[in-house]
Design a protein around this motif. Structure first.
Motif: not given
Length: 155
Positions: A70-81, A104-111
């Motif tokens: 949602r914001r570049w500093r945030d981690n990814s959220r599984i519900e958004d994926i 692999a969506l969100g698995c890199g810099l998304g945490g």
């Protein structure tokens, strides 16, 4: 498109980055709401001598701009994926998508961890009737048990 895979795409395909900026500005792209860029030709092809046959690997490629944060500093959220995958599943046919490749969506810099994301992606992308490729994260080794068809498809 600041880091990781998106950053590499930004420099390899500058026209995609311009489209991405426009989608962000007009709010057509958001977490859970991808945006498809139908790139029909490349600048290489546009500038090429048309009397010479061209085999340009990047000529006809579409890009699914898929926000994982949602914001570049945030981690990814599984519900958004999950929301973005549901959008893709519901729209790919109408958009004319014939094959797709995802990281692999969100698995890199998304945490996020592949153990969460892998089964989710497989559940939404399995049995679509098109070729689907998922590229595993390179940042960390994935245990073999999380790569099995039984685990990924919940069988």
């Amino acid at each position: 498109m600041g880091k990781g895979l998106a950053s590499r795409a930004k420099y390899q395909f500058p026209d995609v980055y311009v489209y991405y900026q426009d989608c962000c500005r007009t709010r057509r792209l958001a977490a859970g709401k991808p945006c498809l860029y139908k790139r029909e030709s490349s600048l290489d092809e546009d500038l090429a001598d048309l009397s010479t046959p061209q085999d340009i690997p990047n000529a006809i490629k579409w890009f699914l701009l898929f926000a994982t944060k949602r914001r570049w500093r945030d981690n990814s959220r599984i519900e958004d994926i999950e929301a973005g995958l549901a959008w893709f599943r519901d729209h790919f046919r109408a958009e004319g998508v014939k094959s797709v490749a995802f990281p692999a969506l969100g698995c890199g810099l998304g945490g996020l961890r592949w153990e969460q994301v892998g089964p989710l992606m497989c559940r939404y992308l399995h049995d679509l009737g098109i070729d689907v490729a998922i590229y595993l994260p390179r940042e960390r080794e994935i245990d073999e048990q999380y790569l099995s068809e039984k685990y990924l498809l919940g069988e």
